[in-house]
Design a protein around this motif. Structure first.
Motif, mmCIF file in Angstrom:
data_model
loop_
_atom_site.group_PDB
_atom_site.id
_atom_site.type_symbol
_atom_site.label_atom_id
_atom_site.label_comp_id
_atom_site.label_asym_id
_atom_site.label_seq_id
_atom_site.Cartn_x
_atom_site.Cartn_y
_atom_site.Cartn_z
ATOM 1 N N HIS A 562 0.820 -1.231 0.000
ATOM 2 C CA HIS A 562 0.000 0.000 0.000
ATOM 3 C C HIS A 562 0.846 1.270 0.000
ATOM 4 C CE1 HIS A 562 -3.167 -2.842 0.931
ATOM 5 N NE2 HIS A 562 -2.551 -3.182 2.059
ATOM 6 N N ALA A 691 1.640 6.839 1.242
ATOM 7 C CA ALA A 691 0.694 5.733 1.070
ATOM 8 C C ALA A 691 -0.146 5.917 -0.186
ATOM 9 C CB ALA A 691 -0.215 5.645 2.290
ATOM 10 N N ASP A 692 -0.636 4.784 -0.697
ATOM 11 C CA ASP A 692 -1.641 4.863 -1.755
ATOM 12 C C ASP A 692 -2.859 5.601 -1.210
ATOM 13 O OD1 ASP A 692 -0.129 3.447 -3.612
ATOM 14 O OD2 ASP A 692 -0.855 1.508 -2.879
ATOM 15 N N GLN A 695 -5.222 4.495 1.738
ATOM 16 C CA GLN A 695 -4.650 3.300 2.358
ATOM 17 C C GLN A 695 -3.645 3.660 3.473
ATOM 18 O OE1 GLN A 695 -5.550 0.080 1.581
ATOM 19 N NE2 GLN A 695 -7.132 1.082 0.346
ATOM 20 N N GLU A 696 -3.807 4.833 4.077
ATOM 21 C CA GLU A 696 -2.830 5.307 5.054
ATOM 22 C C GLU A 696 -2.674 4.347 6.236
ATOM 23 O OE1 GLU A 696 -5.091 7.157 3.666
ATOM 24 O OE2 GLU A 696 -3.996 8.739 2.596
ATOM 25 N N ALA A 698 -3.448 1.106 6.474
ATOM 26 C CA ALA A 698 -2.879 -0.173 6.056
ATOM 27 C C ALA A 698 -1.388 -0.027 5.740
ATOM 28 C CB ALA A 698 -3.624 -0.696 4.829
#
Length: 862
Positions: A562, A691-692, A695-696, A698
């Motif tokens: 991620h 992050a993506d 998706q922070e 994860a």
């Protein structure tokens, strides 16, 4: 002789009244002597360690003496094993042995717990040699005999409950290696706090240097009758033309260099603690002045009788000064003894924190008690000089008519004028400091302004007391009716006494307020700067000094899920030659991935920052560019440490307005790889991750999981990073507050002493009030209220003064990029309210004693 007898008689007649002043002298002297003994003991401890570990002559690579100790590649400077043979052939050499040592290492136990010191000491790994027998004995098991064995020092084994057979993992730039403990070695001298791990020679070379057949040191032992200096000359001769690439030192030279390395830290600690001792002395001066002023006032009739029967002014003056001398000698003697006890306590405290210090090394030089005695006596006698001079001026007839000395209106007016001039001058210096263009210029004005305003407030304090006490009383005391009004009048009865007592508390609280403002402003400024500048979601950095992110740890991070992108940041030194031919040595460069422009937003004054990450390009800071006359498009010659010389184009000039990465010079990591060999490439100092989208959480969990095997690194999101900054500043402030606590304790003693002597002074008055109906409870309340008002008076002046200092200091910090001024109102309010409780506490004993007075005896007192 008569003066001495009179002074002795008066001193012991008022021994109870002198006790609290003596405590102030004891505490101040104890802090000075304790600091000196503690620092001398630490010096002795390190000297013994360095002398025990250094061989007769040591040979090291020349570059190993660089300021940072070892290259950022994570591998210390080394030399080929052939150097050992060359050194062995020199005349006078009894034995020559190659040694490997590195501090760029982390060792963890089977539970993945870092075994490095928490006290700031180093983790040292190396090979076990005969030279180590000079300082250590193997007390359990045996030395390591192969790649699967490791030996640990006894202090580290005790601290972490390690035993033979336990499995340890060693993490270095060359990779990870697991081994079992084969032995435990105990220091013959005190180990101040390093964690030591030993391997066999080949394993140490592979693990710490990345290759066999190399050493970081050569330890030489001299033949009988050969001095270290002669051996050094012989070895230097044996090395011939290649001697310039090596550093050859005698045991004394090695010990002196090592002492110099830790000496800076020891000196900073020593002088900082002596500074706080000086503050305690300053506060104690007010206590002593108040004590003798009140004693002189209470003995006005006695002094008048002495004058009437023939005592001269000089004799009266000397009598009071001799009493002060006795007080100074008594307090200083006790203070010296207490200081040695304080040093032992500090040693125990440091041992509990991980820095081992043995009381067997306790060092008390002859200068320590002399310094303590001289300081204690001189400060006490000087503090008593004004009251003694006042006593000598008492007129015999005036003393026989009046129980006290009348106030001098002209003196009060002169005091007000002098105080206002000093305060005004100091205030102007602070204002000028806040308008300075350079922090270095403003800091001198700030220091002058702090001193002048402090002295000004002390001088004008009695003048301010009348107005400030009335305001405080109107808010707090009037609700208590007649008792509150009497407490107010008691505090106003002698403004000079109230001013001096409040000034003692003012000094400590002014420093507390100033540091609180500076600390809060630093945190707020850093937080604001992070919000503006840092675009990355996560920051990864080492938790201990002296280590970088190893390649295996960096690779593990890059495999996290991620993650949009990972940015690496490396630091390297280089010599830079500008177009005008001038060379600047030791310039620090930051090599990063191009995504760094997203992770850290930097404004440019010329060019485009993304262009600085192009091939053979770089950027510099605005101040550096102005200083050296650089502009975009200029060609710079960069001679990289341990690499080749490159010609790089200046593609961008960054603004130096912010505090984050101020003055940094950037280039692409791929550019650095073109000019620095792979085995000399620095490791990553810090890494950033984004992050993506969405998706922070994860990504945060994945990054932490990827570094689970590496406890020496910490993954932080921006909230974590801000909290870390806040905690670091908070820890520093708490330590300073703890040291300032001594001055505040002395100030509390001053309030206690003032009230106690005031109660004695008003004995007859108290008896008359009790006779006309004042209850014991009301009497005690009156004294407590008087104490609270005095404490709040000192707190109000101190906090106001301190906030002014802090606000000025923040203006200077703004020149370094910390632009946010934040007043920590909760802390200021808590200190102010706490001062009221200090007043209540200080009044407990005097109020209790006043309440127990016999009414008839009190009325009969003259």
């Amino acid at each position: 002789m008569t003066v001495l007898k009179t002074s002795m008689r008066n001193f012991f007649a008022h021994k109870g009244r002198m006790a609290l002043s003596a405590v102030a002298v004891v505490l101040s002297v104890a802090f000075v002597c304790g600091t000196l003994v503690f620092s001398d003991t630490m010096g002795t401890t390190f000297d013994k360690l360095f002398a025990a570990t250094a061989s007769d002559v040591t040979v090291t690579p020349k570059s190993a003496d660089d300021a940072d100790g070892s290259p950022r590649s994570g591998k210390p400077e080394s030399m080929p094993a052939s150097v050992v043979e060359r050194a062995r052939k020199a005349d006078g050499v009894k034995s020559a042995e190659g040694s490997v040592s590195s501090e760029s290492v982390t060792v963890v136990d089977a539970k993945n717990k870092n075994l490095g010191p928490t006290s700031g000491g180093p983790t040292i790994a190396g090979n076990w040699t005969r030279n180590d027998l000079r300082s250590m004995d193997i007390t359990s098991g045996h030395s390591p005999r192969g790649p699967t064995e490791v030996m640990v020092d006894a202090d580290t084994a005790d601290k972490h409950d390690l035993k033979i057979g336990d499995e340890l993992r060693t993490i270095t730039a060359a990779g990870d290696r697991t081994a079992k403990i084969s032995g435990i070695a105990t220091f013959k001298v005190t180990n101040p706090g390093a964690a030591i791990f030993y391997y066999d020679t080949e394993t140490a070379q592979r693990q710490l240097l990345g290759a066999t057949g190399r050493f970081t040191h050569v330890n030489l032992t001299a033949d009988a009758g050969v001095s270290d200096a002669l051996l050094k000359r012989n070895v230097t001769k044996a090395f011939g033309d290649s001697v310039s690439t090596y550093d050859i030192k005698t045991q004394k030279e090695s010990t002196d260099d090592s002492r110099k390395d830790v000496g800076g830290f020891l000196d900073v600690m020593k002088y900082a603690m002596l500074g706080f001792a000086g503050i305690a002395f300053l506060v104690g001066i007010f206590l002593i002045i108040n004590t003798f002023s009140m004693l002189v006032a209470q003995r006005t009739r006695e002094i008048g009788l002495m004058r009437a029967i023939g005592s001269s002014r000089k004799q009266v003056n000397r009598s009071v000064l001799v009493e002060a001398l006795l007080l100074g000698v008594f307090g200083s003697v006790l203070g010296v003894g207490a200081g040695i006890g304080l040093a032992v306590g500090l040693m125990k405290l440091m041992s509990g924190m991980g820095m081992k210090l043995s009381t067997g090394d306790l060092t008390v030089t002859w200068t320590t008690p002399v310094v303590g005695m001289v300081l204690g006596i001189v400060v006490t006698v000087l503090a008593a000089y004004l009251p003694a001079r006042r006593a000598g001026k008492v007129s015999p007839m005036a003393a026989l008519r009046d129980a006290g000395t009348p106030a001098d209106g002209r003196a009060s007016a002169l005091r007000a004028v002098i105080g206002l001039v000093l305060t005004g001058t100091g205030g102007y210096a602070l204002y000028t400091a806040s308008q300075a263009d350079k922090a270095s210029e403003g800091s001198l004005l700030l220091g002058g302004g702090v001193v002048l305003t402090l002295i000004g407030f002390v001088v004008v304090g009695p003048v301010l007391a009348s107005g400030v006490v009335r305001v405080i009383s109107a808010v707090l005391l009037r609700m208590f009716g007649p008792v509150g009004r009497m407490a107010e009048r008691n505090a106003l009865r002698n403004p000079r006494r109230t001013g001096a007592t409040g000034a003692a508390l003012m000094i400590g609280l002014a420093l507390v307020a100033c540091l609180s403002v500076v600390g809060s402003s630093m945190v707020a400024s850093a937080t604001d700067e992070l919000d503006k500048s840092v675009g990355a979601d996560f920051i990864v950095q080492p938790t201990q000094p002296g280590i970088s992110i190893t390649p295996k740890a960096a690779a593990a991070l890059e495999k996290a899920d991620h993650i949009g992108h990972i940015t690496r940041l490396k630091q390297i030194n280089a010599d830079m030659t500008a177009p005008d031919g001038k060379t600047v040595d030791g310039v620090g460069l930051s090599a990063a991935d191009p995504t760094y422009v997203k992770d850290l937003r930097r404004e440019t004054t010329a060019g485009t920052l993304s262009a600085a990450y192009g091939k053979d390009a770089m950027s510099v800071g605005d101040d550096f560019a102005k200083k050296h006359g650089l502009k975009v498009g200029d060609e710079l010659k960069i001679a990289f440490d341990h690499g080749k010389t490159a010609k790089l184009r200046l593609a961008a000039i960054t603004s130096d307005e912010g505090a984050v990465d101020k003055g940094s010079m950037y280039l692409n990591i791929t550019t650095l790889k073109d000019y620095v060999p792979a085995d000399r490439m620095p490791q990553d100092d810090i890494m950033f991750a984004t992050a993506d989208k969405g998706q922070e959480d994860a990504a945060y969990a994945s990054l932490k999981d990827s570094l689970e095997a590496y406890p020496q690194y910490k993954v932080m999101d921006q909230t974590d990073f801000k909290q870390t900054l806040k905690d670091q500043v908070g820890q520093m402030l708490n330590m300073v507050y703890g040291l300032l606590g001594l001055a505040i304790i002395v100030a509390i003693l001053g309030v206690v002493n003032t009230l106690a002597l005031s109660v004695v002074e008003r004995t007859r008055e108290i008896g008359l009030m009790r006779a006309i109906g004042l209850s014991r409870r009301q009497l005690r309340r009156m004294i407590r209220m008087e104490s609270v008002v005095i404490a709040l008076f000192g707190a109000l002046l101190g906090l106001g003064l301190g906030m002014g200092w802090g606000a000025t200091a923040q203006k200077l910090l703004a020149l370094e990029g910390l632009k946010v001024l934040e007043i920590p109102w909760p802390t200021i309010a808590a200190v102010f309210i706490g001062s009221a409780f200090v007043g209540l506490f200080a009044a407990l004993v005097p109020a209790f004693r006043a309440g127990r007075m016999n009414v008839l005896n009190a009325i009969a007192t003259e």
